[in-house]
Design a protein around this motif. Structure first.
Motif, PDB file in Angstrom:
ATOM      1  N   VAL A 593     -12.237 -10.373  25.076  1.00  0.00           N
ATOM      2  CA  VAL A 593     -11.370  -9.604  26.117  1.00  0.00           C
ATOM      3  C   VAL A 593     -12.215  -8.522  26.752  1.00  0.00           C
ATOM      4  O   VAL A 593     -12.133  -8.378  27.859  1.00  0.00           O
ATOM      5  N   ALA A 594     -13.139  -7.912  25.844  1.00  0.00           N
ATOM      6  CA  ALA A 594     -13.939  -6.642  26.414  1.00  0.00           C
ATOM      7  C   ALA A 594     -14.947  -7.208  27.646  1.00  0.00           C
ATOM      8  O   ALA A 594     -15.128  -6.597  28.494  1.00  0.00           O
ATOM      9  N   SER A 595     -15.200  -8.552  27.308  1.00  0.00           N
ATOM     10  CA  SER A 595     -16.454  -9.286  27.953  1.00  0.00           C
ATOM     11  C   SER A 595     -15.806  -9.513  29.551  1.00  0.00           C
ATOM     12  O   SER A 595     -16.563  -9.750  30.558  1.00  0.00           O
ATOM     13  N   GLU A 596     -14.425  -9.685  29.471  1.00  0.00           N
ATOM     14  CA  GLU A 596     -13.952  -9.925  31.058  1.00  0.00           C
ATOM     15  C   GLU A 596     -13.257  -8.609  31.315  1.00  0.00           C
ATOM     16  O   GLU A 596     -12.354  -8.801  32.104  1.00  0.00           O
ATOM     17  N   SER A 654     -21.656  -8.269  26.641  1.00  0.00           N
ATOM     18  CA  SER A 654     -22.131  -6.406  26.886  1.00  0.00           C
ATOM     19  C   SER A 654     -22.946  -6.352  25.712  1.00  0.00           C
ATOM     20  O   SER A 654     -23.695  -5.499  25.886  1.00  0.00           O
ATOM     21  N   ILE A 655     -22.515  -7.150  24.562  1.00  0.00           N
ATOM     22  CA  ILE A 655     -23.375  -6.474  23.368  1.00  0.00           C
ATOM     23  C   ILE A 655     -24.819  -7.009  23.474  1.00  0.00           C
ATOM     24  O   ILE A 655     -25.640  -6.308  23.209  1.00  0.00           O
ATOM     25  N   LYS A 656     -24.975  -8.213  24.013  1.00  0.00           N
ATOM     26  CA  LYS A 656     -26.456  -8.868  24.248  1.00  0.00           C
ATOM     27  C   LYS A 656     -27.071  -7.961  25.362  1.00  0.00           C
ATOM     28  O   LYS A 656     -28.238  -7.757  25.096  1.00  0.00           O
ATOM     29  N   GLN A 657     -26.417  -7.475  26.307  1.00  0.00           N
ATOM     30  CA  GLN A 657     -27.179  -6.547  27.229  1.00  0.00           C
ATOM     31  C   GLN A 657     -27.615  -5.318  26.646  1.00  0.00           C
ATOM     32  O   GLN A 657     -28.686  -4.708  26.971  1.00  0.00           O
ATOM     33  N   ARG A 658     -26.842  -4.601  25.822  1.00  0.00           N
ATOM     34  CA  ARG A 658     -27.281  -3.347  25.090  1.00  0.00           C
ATOM     35  C   ARG A 658     -28.208  -3.614  24.206  1.00  0.00           C
ATOM     36  O   ARG A 658     -29.086  -2.880  24.148  1.00  0.00           O
ATOM     37  N   GLU A 659     -28.151  -4.735  23.480  1.00  0.00           N
ATOM     38  CA  GLU A 659     -29.150  -5.145  22.387  1.00  0.00           C
ATOM     39  C   GLU A 659     -30.669  -5.192  23.354  1.00  0.00           C
ATOM     40  O   GLU A 659     -31.573  -4.955  22.642  1.00  0.00           O
ATOM     41  N   ASN A 793     -24.068 -13.823  20.039  1.00  0.00           N
ATOM     42  CA  ASN A 793     -25.080 -13.334  20.743  1.00  0.00           C
ATOM     43  C   ASN A 793     -26.285 -14.256  21.120  1.00  0.00           C
ATOM     44  O   ASN A 793     -27.308 -13.543  21.257  1.00  0.00           O
ATOM     45  N   ASP A 794     -26.138 -15.541  21.065  1.00  0.00           N
ATOM     46  CA  ASP A 794     -27.614 -16.339  21.315  1.00  0.00           C
ATOM     47  C   ASP A 794     -27.897 -16.002  22.680  1.00  0.00           C
ATOM     48  O   ASP A 794     -26.982 -15.902  23.654  1.00  0.00           O
ATOM     49  N   ILE A 795     -29.249 -15.932  22.877  1.00  0.00           N
ATOM     50  CA  ILE A 795     -29.630 -15.721  24.104  1.00  0.00           C
ATOM     51  C   ILE A 795     -29.642 -17.340  24.654  1.00  0.00           C
ATOM     52  O   ILE A 795     -29.558 -18.401  24.141  1.00  0.00           O
TER      53      ILE A 795
END
Length: 828
Positions: A593-596, A654-659, A793-795
């Motif tokens: 939900v947060a990703s959208e 969003s988690i992937k971008q931050r990491e 969180n896979d690239i």
């Protein structure tokens, strides 16, 4: 990221591929990372791998020289065909610049009880933002010109059933999805096509004659009749050659899937149990002969059962048998020998000596016997005889395999058990009865293949994937009815079904242009979230055709390769992983939900996803083999597909971008540290770093805990220091010798290295990029390989270029910017 799968890709998900992992300290089971190094001079590739954890009844006798191909439809012009520019997407479009004719994508098998449809659909990509739409070709300025796009060879093959008495529903379904005119999605790839007033649809079965006028009246199409037995054999051959784990055995309630060697498939015996029984010896494609049969078949069971029990449907009769005790009607060996076995000839006391034999001495009338017992006695009598006759014919012709199909079986567990018992008993264990997951669709599939240039003959097992839509747990394998036209209707169906707890039907929408709606559903037989009682039935999914998939050439044994490192046939493993996935579900919904953007629409979709996936889990817990052979990789891919069905394209975006940002910030310091080490020490630190960075996996509970204890670089260094040798699989010494040599013996560098990357953030940036840099320094061409679609969180392959570009701003190799050749991506 999982090991490479030859099926990478099923819904059909024949085999899924593990791209993500949920778990804790048991955690990264089922995940691995690999580095494949290809030597320069040797024709035999030198491979070094670093693994994180290691490791119908009538018909006359004849032999057909070839499968009939009707010329009544226009052919598909494949000249100058090419893949459309966006080669990173899962099912890329095939460009057919010389194709101008409309192609039919529907075939039917119209039987006396059921209508089976096989139809093909193309599907458009979900709308995504412009940045994420960019492909590598677009970034490099490569254009596809003005060629028209016809994605015929990539898409989905659907399997749908209707009761023949409800043929109007079938016609409504075809019309609403415009299947008789190429499908509602045809406007996207050929908007200028004109409706064909002389359209022809392939059909087989007696109903192709009986209902021909009705199809012409309602849909304006003609039915081109195909021979029933031709279609039956063609469909069976396709499934056995192209679908992994299509065949299975069934004994004492246990299903065991069998992988068929396509080079050793023929000859085999195909036993089709309809109203009567045909036994067909199949010697190859288009080469078969009906060698035997019997008039005692499904029609016998249904006819006698209807007279004796007053049941109103075939399914009702089968349902009765599940609660029956045939010992009250059948004369058993024990009844003759005072409850004892007749061990001298190998007969147990429970063996049936005479079906219905006990009724001879009983002074009872029909009304005194339970309908359940009558149904079971009938079922056993007919099934045992079919099994025995089948085995004797297989013995007569020296055939090793016997496959059973037809209306009589219908996925009914006890029917399969009785047939299997008969074959095992009479063969003394030397032969096994086998069944097909798509056995009800053999004729329809064969009719589909009778179109000219249908394209299926060229597809291989690794290019076909089965997936199961949200309605699969509720429909128990029977998907039919009006289609759900869009996402909102799917969500509404889920909400009404779960919240009202009443029997409802799917809405009947006007099919909008471009809908990608799945098939609608029959009226659920259960209440609320309770699943159907016929849990033994196998579900039939949607078969994704991905002709661009190829087997990875360096697999040691592609035929035996299995991407599932964890087999969920073990009940304890099944329960463990179902618990993990269930407990992780609320957190996953929050992230999705947060990703959208956390919008009300996203929350509604998140709730619908949670209900749908929970229903999948409940269905599989009840019947683990309902969707075919189940491994952890299949289960995790089912979750990702369910997310995508509700348009959560990247829940961890969003988690992937931050990491990624945090890892790129500390990359220069890590490289300075590595460069200060000796060559041998640096090589060990690089490999330990690859293993250590892989803990940054949001499928692991331990990862979540670690994030509360320090920064990314601190956690990375702490984990690297814990990588004490020997590892579970430890080939480092051989790897070091190949890389560095010994003494004055300096080996040539590898020509190319394929690095299979996994998670975003520290895993790729701090683990794999430094290793890639080291290889580049030695003159090795580096290829980064990633998933085409996100999982946790896979690239992904679309994200890698940006990460590499950012890394290249701060990293140099001998004064030159670090350059990676990104040429591969894994589907799933």
């Amino acid at each position: 990221m999982a090991g490479l799968s030859e099926g990478q890709t099923p819904v059909l998900e024949i085999d899924g591929t593990l791209n993500s992992n949920d778990g804790n300290s048991r955690g990264n089971k089922g995940k691995d990372k690999a580095v494949v190094l290809v030597g320069e001079e040797n024709s035999n590739s030198n491979i070094d791998t670093q693994n994180q954890q290691g490791g119908s009844g009538g018909g006359s006798e004849r032999e057909m020289p070839s499968m009939h191909r009707s010329g009544s439809r226009p052919q598909l012009d494949l000249s100058k065909a090419a893949i459309q520019g966006n080669f990173e997407v899962k099912d890329p479009t095939i460009l057919l610049p010389n194709q101008s004719d409309d192609i039919s994508h529907l075939a039917l098998d119209i039987g006396g009880s059921l209508i089976k449809l096989v139809y093909f659909s193309r599907h458009e990509d979900q709308s995504i933002d412009d940045k994420r739409k960019k492909t590598i070709k677009e970034r490099l300025g490569i254009s596809n010109g003005n060629r028209r796009s016809y994605p015929i060879l990539g898409g989905r093959l659907h399997f749908v059933k209707f009761e023949t008495t409800k043929i109007s529903e079938c016609l409504d379904f075809i019309h609403s999805k415009q299947l008789h005119r190429g499908g509602v999605d045809s406007c996207h790839w050929n908007p200028g096509v004109q409706a064909n007033d002389n359209a022809v649809i392939k059909a087989t079965g007696g109903g192709a004659y009986k209902f021909a006028d009705l199809f012409k009246e309602r849909l304006g199409v003609s039915l081109d009749k195909e021979d029933e037995m031709d279609c039956l054999v063609a469909g069976a051959n396709f499934l056995l050659k192209a679908i992994r784990h299509e065949a299975f055995t069934h004994m004492e309630g246990q299903k065991e899937f069998v992988q068929i060697d396509t080079n050793d498939l023929f000859p085999y015996l195909l036993v089709n149990i309809g109203s009567g029984v045909s036994m067909i010896k199949v010697d190859g494609d288009g080469k078969f002969e009906r060698v035997s049969g019997t008039n005692v078949g499904g029609g016998t069971y249904w006819g006698l059962g209807r007279l004796l029990t007053k049941c109103k449907s075939f399914d009702e009769l089968l349902e009765l048998s599940q609660r029956g005790d045939n010992g009250t009607i059948d004369m058993l060996v024990g009844d003759i020998y005072g409850g004892m076995d007749y061990s001298k000839i190998g007969l147990s006391a429970s063996t049936i000596a005479s079906s219905f034999g006990k009724t001879i001495s009983d002074k009872k009338e029909l009304a005194d016997y339970r309908p359940e017992d009558i149904s079971l006695s009938l079922l056993r009598m007919i099934s045992y005889n079919i099994g025995q006759i089948s085995y004797l014919n297989a013995l007569r012709f020296g055939l090793k395999r016997i496959f059973f199909g037809g209306f009589f079986i219908r996925g009914h567990a006890y029917t399969m058990d009785t047939i299997s018992f008969a074959v095992q008993f009479w063969s003394k264990g030397e032969a096994q009865a086998m069944f097909l997951r798509h056995e009800g669709f053999l004729g329809a599939l064969g009719a589909f293949m009778s179109y000219e240039k249908h394209g299926l003959d060229d597809l291989m097992v690794h290019q076909l994937v089965e997936r199961f839509p949200m309605g699969a747990p509720y429909t128990g394998g029977r998907i039919h009815g009006p289609p759900l036209g869009d996402l909102n209707e799917k969500i509404s169906w889920m909400e009404k079904f779960v919240l009202k707890g009443t029997e409802i039907t799917a809405p009947v929408p006007m099919a909008p242009s471009g809908t990608t709606g799945l098939g609608g559903f029959e009226v659920p037989l259960s209440k609320g979230s309770t699943l159907r009682s016929d849990a033994s039935a196998l579900n039939v999914g949607v078969l994704h055709l991905v002709p661009t998939l190829e087997v990875f050439p360096l697999l040691a044994d592609p035929k035996m390769y299995e991407p599932n490192t964890i087999d969920l046939a073990d009940r304890s493993e099944l329960e463990y992983w179902f618990t993990v996935l269930s407990e992780h579900l609320p957190d996953l919904v929050d992230k999705a939900v947060a990703s959208e953007g956390g919008t009300d629409d996203a929350k509604r979709r998140g709730d619908a996803f949670a209900r749908a996936f929970s229903a999948h889990l409940a269905r599989l817990m009840e019947e683990p083999a309902a969707y075919g052979k189940l491994g952890l990789a299949n289960l995790l891919e089912l979750r990702e597909e369910c997310l995508r069905e509700f348009q959560f394209l990247d829940a961890y975006r969003s988690i992937k971008q931050r990491e990624n940002e945090a890892s790129l910030a500390v990359l220069p310091d890590l490289l300075v540290e590595l460069d200060s080490m000796s060559e041998e020490t640096r090589l060990l630190m690089l490999i330990e770093g690859v293993l250590a960075a892989n803990i940054f996996d949001w499928g692991s509970r331990a990862c979540v805990d670690l994030y509360h204890k320090g920064t990314i670089i601190e956690i990375y260094r702490m984990s690297r220091n814990k990588m004490q040798r020997p590892w579970r699989v430890d080939d480092f010494d051989a790897f070091k010798e190949r890389m560095l040599g010994s003494g004055d013996n300096k080996p040539r560098p590898h020509k190319r290295a394929l690095l299979f990357v996994d998670n975003s953030g520290a895993d790729v940036v701090l683990g794999m990029l430094p290793l890639a840099r080291e290889l580049l320094r030695r003159g090795t061409e580096v290829v980064l390989v990633a998933n085409s679609l996100p999982a946790l969180n896979d690239i992904t392959a679309m994200e890698l270029p940006d990460i590499v570009a950012e890394a290249a701003k701060v990293v140099s190799v001998h004064g030159h910017l670090m350059a990676f050749i990104l040429i591969l991506s894994l589907l799933f």
